[in-house]
Design a protein around this motif. Structure first.
Motif, PDB file in Angstrom:
ATOM      1  N   UNK A 210       0.831  -1.195   0.000  1.00  0.00           N
ATOM      2  CA  UNK A 210       0.000   0.000   0.000  1.00  0.00           C
ATOM      3  C   UNK A 210       0.870   1.250   0.000  1.00  0.00           C
ATOM      4  N   UNK A 211       2.144   1.085   0.372  1.00  0.00           N
ATOM      5  CA  UNK A 211       3.108   2.170   0.247  1.00  0.00           C
ATOM      6  C   UNK A 211       3.451   2.465  -1.198  1.00  0.00           C
ATOM      7  N   UNK A 212       2.951   1.653  -2.128  1.00  0.00           N
ATOM      8  CA  UNK A 212       3.077   1.933  -3.547  1.00  0.00           C
ATOM      9  C   UNK A 212       1.884   2.706  -4.081  1.00  0.00           C
ATOM     10  N   UNK A 213       0.915   2.971  -3.196  1.00  0.00           N
ATOM     11  CA  UNK A 213      -0.295   3.682  -3.588  1.00  0.00           C
ATOM     12  C   UNK A 213      -0.444   5.022  -2.876  1.00  0.00           C
ATOM     13  N   UNK A 214       0.165   5.124  -1.706  1.00  0.00           N
ATOM     14  CA  UNK A 214       0.155   6.382  -0.972  1.00  0.00           C
ATOM     15  C   UNK A 214       1.412   6.449  -0.121  1.00  0.00           C
ATOM     16  N   UNK A 215       1.568   7.533   0.621  1.00  0.00           N
ATOM     17  CA  UNK A 215       2.805   7.730   1.373  1.00  0.00           C
ATOM     18  C   UNK A 215       2.782   7.044   2.731  1.00  0.00           C
ATOM     19  N   UNK A 216       3.952   6.630   3.174  1.00  0.00           N
ATOM     20  CA  UNK A 216       4.175   6.139   4.535  1.00  0.00           C
ATOM     21  C   UNK A 216       5.192   7.092   5.163  1.00  0.00           C
TER      22      UNK A 216
END
Length: 252
Positions: free
Chosen positions: A144-150
């Motif tokens: 999901x870090x490939x879809x939004x920021x962490x």
């Protein structure tokens, strides 16, 4: 889900966590599985688990950031199994917990080399093998870090966004060869890597993240693996070029 008997493929990072769960899940569907991991002992352990259940596995120690290592592994599996029908490119590493301006160029290069360039190298040799079998499926584990920021994970986030983009590009380019390519974007999953990161965080990271997830818990490796197997199965025959979020409703 239909049987994968007669099919063969590979899983990278198969020595533990999502990779091990994926290798076991493919084998339970009847597929012969190349069990690839940087840690040779862990790869052997996963292969032994598969063999105990009556499945077929070939363990190989693999450094996905080294092109010759990848080339040798894919060639060996293609010769051993007579071809390849699917690949789960799951191997990857987390980044250090720090802001971009505090990150060394060496740390940045290492994360990008493994997570993004490693995925590229795997596909570089897997795609021709799949083409020789008249098609197949590739699943690249992003995050999901490939879809939004962490927060405080610039290299990891950049690398996983890159994996999503690379998967979409390959999906378009290799669709005429009957090859499907998808990115799998897990939410937080209870793996050894997560436990290490949580320990470094020094807080109840698992509890906090579970509370922020609509389903109220973290994923198990088996739940993520099930999505990967589905993406490689005939049931997903019209699914390509997507980034599938498996996150307990977190993005919602």
């Amino acid at each position: 889900m239909s049987s994968l008997t007669g099919k063969a493929g590979l899983v990278t990072g198969a020595g533990s966590g999502i990779g091990r769960a994926g290798a076991l899940a493919f084998a339970r569907r009847g597929a012969a599985v190349g069990v690839l991991d940087l840690d040779a002992r862990s790869a052997e352990e996963t292969a032994t688990l598969i063999a105990k259940e009556g499945g077929t596995a070939e363990p190989i120690d693999l450094d996905i950031s080294d092109e010759q290592s990848v080339q040798r592994a894919v060639a060996h599996l293609e010769e051993t199994f007579g071809g390849l029908d699917f690949a789960l490119n799951n191997a990857g590493i987390p980044s250090t917990n720090r802001e971009l301006t505090e990150m060394s160029a060496e740390d940045w290069d290492r994360v990008l080399r493994v997570n993004l360039t490693g995925t590229f190298l795997c596909m570089k040799y897997e795609l021709p093998a799949l083409k020789r079998r008249s098609g197949g499926a590739v699943v690249n584990t992003a995050s999901n870090g490939g879809l939004y920021s962490i927060p405080h994970a610039p290299a990891y986030v950049a690398s996983k966004h890159g994996v999503v983009g690379l998967s979409k590009a390959a999906a378009v380019d290799y669709a005429p060869d009957n090859i499907r390519v998808n990115a799998l974007c897990p939410g937080l999953t209870r793996t050894a890597t997560f436990d290490t990161v949580a320990a470094l965080a020094g807080a109840d990271m698992a509890g906090q993240q579970a509370a922020a997830t609509p389903l109220g818990r973290l994923a198990t490796p088996e739940e993520i693996a099930a999505a990967a197997v589905w993406l490689c199965s005939p049931e997903a025959s019209y699914v390509t070029g997507i980034a599938l979020s498996v996150d307990g409703g977190r993005r919602a």
